[in-house]
Write an enzyme that holds these catalytic residues in place. Structure first.
Site, PDB file in Angstrom:
ATOM      1  CB  SER A 141      -0.860  -0.013   1.269  1.00 19.41           C
ATOM      2  OG  SER A 141      -1.494   1.230   1.468  1.00 19.41           O
ATOM      3  CE1 TYR A 154      -3.519  -2.075   5.507  1.00 18.21           C
ATOM      4  CE2 TYR A 154      -3.258   0.231   4.896  1.00 18.21           C
ATOM      5  CZ  TYR A 154      -3.469  -1.084   4.534  1.00 18.21           C
ATOM      6  OH  TYR A 154      -3.637  -1.428   3.214  1.00 18.21           O
ATOM      7  CE  LYS A 158      -1.163  -3.822   3.506  1.00 13.83           C
ATOM      8  NZ  LYS A 158      -1.312  -5.050   2.716  1.00 13.83           N
TER       9      LYS A 158
HETATM   10  P1  NAP Z   1     -11.148  -6.193   0.907  1.00 17.03           P
HETATM   11  O1  NAP Z   1     -12.206  -6.195  -0.129  1.00 17.03           O
HETATM   12  O2  NAP Z   1     -11.523  -5.996   2.344  1.00 17.03           O
HETATM   13  O3  NAP Z   1     -10.292  -7.521   0.745  1.00 17.03           O
HETATM   14  C1  NAP Z   1      -9.456  -8.036   1.740  1.00 17.03           C
HETATM   15  C2  NAP Z   1      -9.447  -9.525   1.567  1.00 17.03           C
HETATM   16  O4  NAP Z   1      -8.514 -10.086   2.499  1.00 17.03           O
HETATM   17  C3  NAP Z   1     -10.812 -10.159   1.876  1.00 17.03           C
HETATM   18  O5  NAP Z   1     -11.022 -11.205   0.974  1.00 17.03           O
HETATM   19  C4  NAP Z   1     -10.626 -10.687   3.282  1.00 17.03           C
HETATM   20  O6  NAP Z   1     -11.461 -11.777   3.615  1.00 17.03           O
HETATM   21  C5  NAP Z   1      -9.186 -11.154   3.151  1.00 17.03           C
HETATM   22  N1  NAP Z   1      -8.588 -11.510   4.415  1.00 17.03           N
HETATM   23  C6  NAP Z   1      -8.492 -10.794   5.560  1.00 17.03           C
HETATM   24  N2  NAP Z   1      -7.882 -11.516   6.505  1.00 17.03           N
HETATM   25  C7  NAP Z   1      -7.590 -12.723   5.956  1.00 17.03           C
HETATM   26  C8  NAP Z   1      -6.964 -13.911   6.419  1.00 17.03           C
HETATM   27  N3  NAP Z   1      -6.520 -14.021   7.676  1.00 17.03           N
HETATM   28  N4  NAP Z   1      -6.820 -14.949   5.555  1.00 17.03           N
HETATM   29  C9  NAP Z   1      -7.272 -14.871   4.287  1.00 17.03           C
HETATM   30  N5  NAP Z   1      -7.907 -13.794   3.803  1.00 17.03           N
HETATM   31  C10 NAP Z   1      -8.054 -12.736   4.631  1.00 17.03           C
HETATM   32  O7  NAP Z   1     -10.097  -5.025   0.591  1.00 17.03           O
HETATM   33  P2  NAP Z   1      -9.098  -4.829  -0.657  1.00 17.03           P
HETATM   34  O8  NAP Z   1      -9.039  -3.367  -0.897  1.00 17.03           O
HETATM   35  O9  NAP Z   1      -9.420  -5.708  -1.782  1.00 17.03           O
HETATM   36  O10 NAP Z   1      -7.708  -5.265   0.031  1.00 17.03           O
HETATM   37  C11 NAP Z   1      -6.826  -6.170  -0.569  1.00 17.03           C
HETATM   38  C12 NAP Z   1      -5.403  -5.734  -0.257  1.00 17.03           C
HETATM   39  O11 NAP Z   1      -5.183  -4.431  -0.792  1.00 17.03           O
HETATM   40  C13 NAP Z   1      -5.064  -5.634   1.229  1.00 17.03           C
HETATM   41  O12 NAP Z   1      -3.804  -6.216   1.466  1.00 17.03           O
HETATM   42  C14 NAP Z   1      -5.012  -4.134   1.488  1.00 17.03           C
HETATM   43  O13 NAP Z   1      -4.133  -3.820   2.544  1.00 17.03           O
HETATM   44  C15 NAP Z   1      -4.526  -3.642   0.162  1.00 17.03           C
HETATM   45  N6  NAP Z   1      -4.827  -2.230  -0.146  1.00 17.03           N
HETATM   46  C16 NAP Z   1      -6.115  -1.782  -0.169  1.00 17.03           C
HETATM   47  C17 NAP Z   1      -6.355  -0.443  -0.453  1.00 17.03           C
HETATM   48  C18 NAP Z   1      -7.758   0.124  -0.485  1.00 17.03           C
HETATM   49  O14 NAP Z   1      -7.901   1.349  -0.496  1.00 17.03           O
HETATM   50  N7  NAP Z   1      -8.791  -0.680  -0.555  1.00 17.03           N
HETATM   51  C19 NAP Z   1      -5.287   0.417  -0.731  1.00 17.03           C
HETATM   52  C20 NAP Z   1      -3.987  -0.085  -0.696  1.00 17.03           C
HETATM   53  C21 NAP Z   1      -3.764  -1.410  -0.410  1.00 17.03           C
HETATM   54  P3  NAP Z   1     -12.852 -11.628   4.432  1.00 17.03           P
HETATM   55  O15 NAP Z   1     -13.881 -11.344   3.394  1.00 17.03           O
HETATM   56  O16 NAP Z   1     -13.015 -12.952   5.060  1.00 17.03           O
HETATM   57  O17 NAP Z   1     -12.675 -10.495   5.399  1.00 17.03           O
END
Ligand code: NAP
Length: 278
Positions: A141, A154, A158
């Protein structure tokens, strides 16, 4: 790479970036193993794959659980004759400033966002070493490069992830294994809402003022959020590069911000910016 003979394991595919990446890689013809910690949450992925006319092997994998990763990855290697690419995407956000957060909050963030990747490497590396190739792409991130108010746990995780992989990359390369991280800025979806804890609801207390001001800045930033599909496209680009780099920013805005951070040796310019957010 030849998609049809490339097995891609993706974590956190129940929603967001992981779901979009599973669909993208499956549509390109890869042998996709789309994993999530709770298969009861797999309906949106089933629907998206169906709509795209694509398919994937959907399995349970909880990256915060030693046995789930060790046993799950071993079974995938056995059933798919190895894994070529791991996209470590699963992650959690935990909203709050340090005084509001418990030690358990910090541990939870580290457990998933950092040790989750260590577990995947422990499980995948022996096979990659013996065949002399493999690829890990981890979703970090902008928070892996720039500390942000009310994101202490967080950002800790990261930054930790980036330190881990920056250290491991040159050694992995000795065995033909590529390691990359991507740094998205805001991405539209459920991530931020899921990360907001009970302290977020409070309009009182010493942190209510700065929190309110930061939230307005954050909400504004999300007006220009990237889509999950854009990030999936970006991941595809890296997966198909012959010689991928260690670190990628997924937008020009994040590239500019990270560039300024890396030149700001004392942190003064960075703190001038982030202080204005609170
Ligand atoms: P999201 O829709 O909340 O997806 C997160 C995913 O991780 C969900 O499938 C969640 O599963 C899963 N997860 C959480 N804990 C887990 C575990 N212990 N084992 C396996 N799966 C697990 O959000 P996203 O934006 O797609 O996030 C994906 C990645 O992008 C993350 O690493 C996040 O830090 C990064 N990111 C996001 C943003 C943003 O603005 N959205 C920006 C920069 C980076 P559940 O459905 O079971 O909770």
């Amino acid at each position: 790479m030849t998609p049809a003979s490339t097995t891609v394991l993706i974590t956190g595919c129940s929603s967001g970036i992981g779901l979009a990446a599973a669909v993208k890689f499956a549509r390109q013809g890869c042998d996709v193993v789309a994993t999530m910690r709770d298969l009861d949450r797999s309906a949106p992925l089933h629907v998206a794959l169906h709509d795209a006319g694509a398919s994937a092997d959907i399995r349970v994998l909880d990256v915060a659980d030693d046995d789930s990763v060790a046993n799950g990855v071993a079974a995938i290697i056995s059933d798919h004759d190895g894994i070529d690419v791991v996209i470590s995407n699963a992650g959690i956000g935990i909203d709050g400033t340090t005084e509001e957060l418990s030690i358990a909050d910090f541990r939870a963030s580290f457990e998933t966002n950092v040790l989750g990747v260590v577990r995947l490497l422990h499980a995948a590396m022996p096979g990659w070493r013996s065949k002399g190739s493999g690829r890990l792409i981890a979703v970090s991130s902008v928070a892996g490069a720039i500390g942000q108010p009310f994101n202490d746990a967080y950002c800790m995780s990261k930054f930790g992830l980036e330190g881990l992989l920056e250290s491991f990359a040159p050694v992995a390369a000795q065995f033909g294994v590529h390691v990359s991280v991507i740094e998205p800025g805001p991405v539209a979806g459920v991530f931020v809402d899921k990360s907001r804890g009970p302290q977020q609801q409070s309009s009182e207390g010493p942190y209510a003022g700065p929190r309110g001001r930061f939230q307005a800045v954050q909400d504004g930033a999300f007006d220009a959020a990237q889509t999950n599909e854009e990030i999936a496209e970006f991941l595809w680009g890296i997966a198909t590069e012959d010689d991928p780099k260690l670190r990628y920013q997924t937008s020009e805005l994040v590239q500019r911000m990270v560039g300024q951070k890396l030149k700001d040796m004392t942190g003064e310019r960075l703190l001038a910016m982030t202080s204005r957010w609170v």
